[in-house]
Design an enzyme around this catalytic site. Sequence first.
Site, PDB file in Angstrom:
ATOM      1  CD  GLU A  26      -2.502  -8.704   6.622  1.00  0.00           C
ATOM      2  OE1 GLU A  26      -3.160  -8.663   5.586  1.00  0.00           O
ATOM      3  OE2 GLU A  26      -2.709  -7.926   7.587  1.00  0.00           O
ATOM      4  CG  ASP A  81      -2.935  -3.546   5.168  1.00  0.00           C
ATOM      5  OD1 ASP A  81      -2.020  -2.721   5.233  1.00  0.00           O
ATOM      6  OD2 ASP A  81      -4.042  -3.290   4.659  1.00  0.00           O
ATOM      7  CD  GLU A  82      -5.609  -5.758   1.547  1.00  0.00           C
ATOM      8  OE1 GLU A  82      -6.727  -6.295   1.554  1.00  0.00           O
ATOM      9  OE2 GLU A  82      -5.412  -4.626   1.061  1.00  0.00           O
ATOM     10  CB  THR A  83       2.836  -7.786   1.552  1.00  0.00           C
ATOM     11  OG1 THR A  83       3.001  -6.632   2.383  1.00  0.00           O
ATOM     12  CG2 THR A  83       4.026  -7.919   0.630  1.00  0.00           C
ATOM     13  CG  HIS A 115      -2.056  -0.971   1.114  1.00  0.00           C
ATOM     14  ND1 HIS A 115      -3.165  -0.753   0.313  1.00  0.00           N
ATOM     15  CD2 HIS A 115      -2.251  -2.178   1.710  1.00  0.00           C
ATOM     16  CE1 HIS A 115      -3.990  -1.782   0.431  1.00  0.00           C
ATOM     17  NE2 HIS A 115      -3.453  -2.667   1.248  1.00  0.00           N
TER      18      HIS A 115
END
EC number: 3.2.1.52
Length: 838
Positions: A567, A515-517, A429
């Site tokens: 995460e 988050d969300e790698t 992000h």
Amino acid sequence: MTNLKKIKNPLLYAGLGMALLSQAAYAQKSSSIADQLQLTWQVKDGQNIRKNPVSTIILKNTGKSAIQLNDWSLWFNFIRSIDPDKVDNRFAIDHRNGDLFQVSFKKNNFLLNAQDTIHIDFTTTGLVNYTDGPIGLYIKNSKTGLSTDIRNYTAVKTAPQSEAEKNNYWSYKYDLNQLTKGVEAQRIIPLPSHININDNTKFNVATGTKIFVASEFSSEGNFLTDFLNKYTGIKLSPSSAKEDGIVIVKANDLKPESYRLNIDAKGIHIEASDKAGAFYAIQSLKSLINHQQWIKTTKSIALPHASIEDSPRYGYRGFMLDAARNFHSKAEVLRILDLMAAYKLNKFHFHFIDDEGWRLEIPSLPELTAVGANRTANFEDGKGIQPAYGSGATAKAHQFYTVADYIEILQYAQARHIDVIPEVETPGHARAAIKAMRARYAHYTKAGDKQKAEEFLLDDADDKSVYNSAQNWNDNVMNPALPSTYHFLSKVVDEIKAIHEKAGVPLKMIDLGGDETPSGVWEKSPKILAFMKENNISNVLDVWPLYIAKINQLVQSKDLTMSGWEEMGMRNKGKGMEVNAELGKSGIHLNVWNNLPGQGQEDLAYRLANAGYKVVYTSAANNYLDMSWDRDFADPGHSWVGTVNLNRTYSFSPENFFINLRKDDTGKDLVKEAYTNKEQLTAEGKKNLLGIKGALWAEKVSTDQRLEEMIFPRLIAIADRAWAQEQAWEKGNAYDEATYRKSYTAFIKKLGEDELKKLDIINGGYTYRLPKLGIKKEGNQLYINTDYPGFKVYYTENGSTPTLKSKEVNGTIPFQVGKKYLFKVFDAKGRSGDVIAY
């Protein structure tokens, strides 16, 4: 648009200023083309909107001359996927990056004659509501590279649906809206720990009533004095002695944030051990005063005798606002803080940095806002980033918070006992930051200063890794192998910390995202391969926990606590993400959102808390306020979590999540695995559960009106769950729905009949979501109710739009076949909802 006065080297961005001026000049010449175009998006008839429907963009030339379209392309943001192989062969629709798509006109000599239309049909992944449609449409000239926003655009808010489907939906809504009969409204929101009210005896507060405030609570006393003066016209008289009237004093036997509030014949007596407790007692008093008394002509307010002793259930009662995807002004942030304070929320998680925008001025790195807050159709020149989530072709001015803005927000929050927790997204992000630092690199490389060029670089130019993030980016992840990545983070954290110091509001915690790698990241980066060899790592998956440990050490070296998304407390050993127990005692605080019913992670918050992590339960299934309220196509919001209505928000049981987890958001039974054989909170884990938080992601929230509609009233339910003590229906293994319904009915009556009426008054009024209807036909009668009580419904029987002069719904309505019934909800100020046809 860049504020050049804020940039230390304005010549660096002179090119950006000229580009924006050139675009503005061109827009004047070409705006007539855009003005001729009328665009509409709708779902085609006969489609099942859940299963890859065909939708269409209709272009109409409303002008008097033909438009040659071959030199133009149409661009828009679209949150769903488009199948490029299922597009009319006269057009091509290409995904560029993120949510940006380009429509090209392939046919030679593609003329759109005056008053003619063309339809661009395309197949998408399933749709849920009209806010899934294209937004931020603009046209771009392939020869000049310049662009113009489309201003005449409509997304149709209805979708193909049979009469039976509509009627079943309204009937379902009616049953959902039914409240338990005979239950009185709770008296205060959020619900106090202990409360006794005697409505038979009253104390009158009037102009001249004495008020004594202990010196340490003077600012809190001012809040009460100002409130009564502003909203009721009552002017209190300060007193230097404790006498009959209002008394606010210190009591050392109370816990932090706790208070006692007593009202009797002598007056109002408030005790608290700290400022926050005194402040919250005043908020309870405001909630106890009915909205009908919130008028400036009030001569006196009769308050029932009461005895209240109150403490919060959780020390962390939060709200996260995303101002990165779509920017929201300082003024709107202050409005949100006011209502957070009114309902005793005390943590403001400020998400102002993401792929689509960097929204905080960092004085030593002006590129972050000059580039990262500049969304423009001219993004290819590297001086801005691409349009996203409806931002359009033309860069908007002042789309970030200056240092002065942020200081004002910090001080405003502090005065209302709210801690601001800033978030700097890393390593994923991070696209806005990556592009900004790449622009800095280009500038100093051109100037021949290699050291400065590489000082804050965040990506490896030789990285050939292929990945796709949750928001469809392929270039949004920082590189942990670069020392400059850590240098960048250190610099940004230092500057944010310095702003807090300047504001007199010391920074205690900073959130670094995490988050969300996406999978595939770093696999083909030469820098990462060297980094792995240096750190004796054989698997690229092991870069992740090492990176988290390094940035945690960086933050702790600055005497700060690091928080992040779940995460951070997890790792992938080749079989998907699992709890990383090795970092459990490292002091990291986690915001845990993933508990989606039926998807296998329902107990993740408990597993992380049991492993030692401090957890803030940010339940996506209950508390994500960007989610659509229900499955009405006209209801805005996301849907990947399911729907999140007020009932679902209020029903959240933070320490016993499975107690009422039996059905999904459509009413279908969940598989037993969703709520059986799950890890429960241990005694130690319960200590690590710090509290709960609501969150608003702003992909579909581009205006302040939409922001307030999505937040309120659901955030008020979150506030009640965070403050009120554990309720009877939350305990044990067996869910007592009747007890729950009584609790929910009491809350929702207070909310609809009183609290929302106050939101019509506070700060000039808030555009909270108006309730929607439930309609049930039994025999030849229509029964009507609303999501929450306290609102009037008007209707017509002849197909005309209802107004305040139409018939008001009182009880049942006789139904006659052949008549077209239209309904509309109105609030006390005349604001109205959508027209509902039955």
